[in-house]
Design a protein around this motif. Structure first.
Motif, PDB file in Angstrom:
ATOM      1  N   THR A 117      59.262  63.917  52.585  1.00 60.94           N
ATOM      2  CA  THR A 117      58.744  63.021  53.624  1.00 60.94           C
ATOM      3  C   THR A 117      57.946  63.749  54.701  1.00 60.94           C
ATOM      4  O   THR A 117      57.019  63.172  55.264  1.00 60.94           O
ATOM      5  CB  THR A 117      59.871  62.201  54.278  1.00 60.94           C
ATOM      6  OG1 THR A 117      60.888  63.085  54.756  1.00 60.94           O
ATOM      7  CG2 THR A 117      60.472  61.225  53.290  1.00 60.94           C
ATOM      8  N   GLY A 132      57.913  51.949  48.510  1.00 62.44           N
ATOM      9  CA  GLY A 132      59.370  51.916  48.574  1.00 62.44           C
ATOM     10  C   GLY A 132      59.911  52.606  49.810  1.00 62.44           C
ATOM     11  O   GLY A 132      59.174  53.040  50.693  1.00 62.44           O
ATOM     12  N   GLU A 133      61.206  52.701  49.830  1.00 55.22           N
ATOM     13  CA  GLU A 133      61.922  53.292  50.960  1.00 55.22           C
ATOM     14  C   GLU A 133      62.171  54.776  50.710  1.00 55.22           C
ATOM     15  O   GLU A 133      62.297  55.203  49.562  1.00 55.22           O
ATOM     16  CB  GLU A 133      63.265  52.577  51.148  1.00 55.22           C
ATOM     17  CG  GLU A 133      63.135  51.109  51.529  1.00 55.22           C
ATOM     18  CD  GLU A 133      62.444  50.918  52.862  1.00 55.22           C
ATOM     19  OE1 GLU A 133      62.748  51.678  53.819  1.00 55.22           O
ATOM     20  OE2 GLU A 133      61.583  50.024  52.952  1.00 55.22           O
ATOM     21  N   PRO A 134      62.274  55.561  51.785  1.00 48.73           N
ATOM     22  CA  PRO A 134      62.632  56.970  51.623  1.00 48.73           C
ATOM     23  C   PRO A 134      64.016  57.097  50.958  1.00 48.73           C
ATOM     24  O   PRO A 134      64.855  56.200  51.074  1.00 48.73           O
ATOM     25  CB  PRO A 134      62.669  57.504  53.052  1.00 48.73           C
ATOM     26  CG  PRO A 134      61.782  56.581  53.820  1.00 48.73           C
ATOM     27  CD  PRO A 134      61.973  55.234  53.178  1.00 48.73           C
ATOM     28  N   TYR A 135      64.232  58.204  50.268  1.00 49.63           N
ATOM     29  CA  TYR A 135      65.485  58.450  49.568  1.00 49.63           C
ATOM     30  C   TYR A 135      65.766  59.945  49.580  1.00 49.63           C
ATOM     31  O   TYR A 135      64.878  60.756  49.855  1.00 49.63           O
ATOM     32  CB  TYR A 135      65.414  57.928  48.122  1.00 49.63           C
ATOM     33  CG  TYR A 135      64.234  58.460  47.347  1.00 49.63           C
ATOM     34  CD1 TYR A 135      64.324  59.637  46.598  1.00 49.63           C
ATOM     35  CD2 TYR A 135      63.004  57.804  47.380  1.00 49.63           C
ATOM     36  CE1 TYR A 135      63.234  60.131  45.905  1.00 49.63           C
ATOM     37  CE2 TYR A 135      61.907  58.287  46.689  1.00 49.63           C
ATOM     38  CZ  TYR A 135      62.031  59.450  45.954  1.00 49.63           C
ATOM     39  OH  TYR A 135      60.948  59.939  45.279  1.00 49.63           O
ATOM     40  N   VAL A 143      59.885  60.395  49.491  1.00 51.27           N
ATOM     41  CA  VAL A 143      59.364  59.036  49.362  1.00 51.27           C
ATOM     42  C   VAL A 143      58.460  59.010  48.126  1.00 51.27           C
ATOM     43  O   VAL A 143      57.765  59.991  47.836  1.00 51.27           O
ATOM     44  CB  VAL A 143      58.594  58.581  50.633  1.00 51.27           C
ATOM     45  CG1 VAL A 143      57.332  59.394  50.867  1.00 51.27           C
ATOM     46  CG2 VAL A 143      58.298  57.098  50.588  1.00 51.27           C
TER      47      VAL A 143
END
Length: 156
Positions: A117, A132-135, A143
């Motif tokens: 990120t 999408g969402e960060p993971y 991300v």
């Protein structure tokens, strides 16, 4: 300045394979303190983009065809530059060459990456878009990012 070689797994010499594995381990495992299984079974299906400064391997990416990491996308992964060469713009040159090689190897397939990120702005500047969402991947925030094939041909 960087010079590049893009080779399939069978085309790699033992010395090239050793150098790319050492570079990946030095940066991802040692420098980033992130123990993970690097030998994930994808190297054999990949193309390996090697970036040399003289005779020294200092930059590398792994290019994967659609269906290996993602069903609908080619992938660029294991993006790495040697710590001693950072600040020279090699990361940008490496990614530009990676996008170019993906287009040559895989045609009009869109490209997907799993980006740390903190590098979001860097990859966005190359034409990738966050999805999408960060993971967390191996304990590091990531991300998903995508590039349509038509975007990769603009200015890279």
């Amino acid at each position: 300045m960087l010079s590049f070689q893009c080779l399939s797994f069978p085309e790699l010499t033992l010395d090239q394979l050793y150098a790319l594995l050492a570079l990946r381990q030095n940066v991802f495992v040692v420098e980033q303190d992130c123990p993970y299984l690097d030998a994930d079974g994808k190297d054999q299906a990949a193309w390996h983009l090697l970036g040399y400064e003289g005779e020294q391997l200092v930059a590398y990416t792994r290019l994967l065809p659609k269906g290996i990491s993602y069903s609908k996308y080619a992938a660029i992964g294991r993006v790495v530059t040697d710590q001693s060469t950072r600040g020279k713009g090699y990361g940008r040159l490496l990614m530009q060459e990676s996008i170019k090689q993906c287009q040559l190897l895989f045609g009009e397939s869109p490209i997907k990456i799993s980006a740390q990120t903190y590098l979001l702005d860097f990859y966005t500047s190359l034409g990738f878009q966050a999805v999408g969402e960060p993971y967390l991947e191996d304990g590091i925030p990531h991300v998903g990012m995508e590039m349509g094939w038509e975007l990769g041909s603009l200015g890279v």
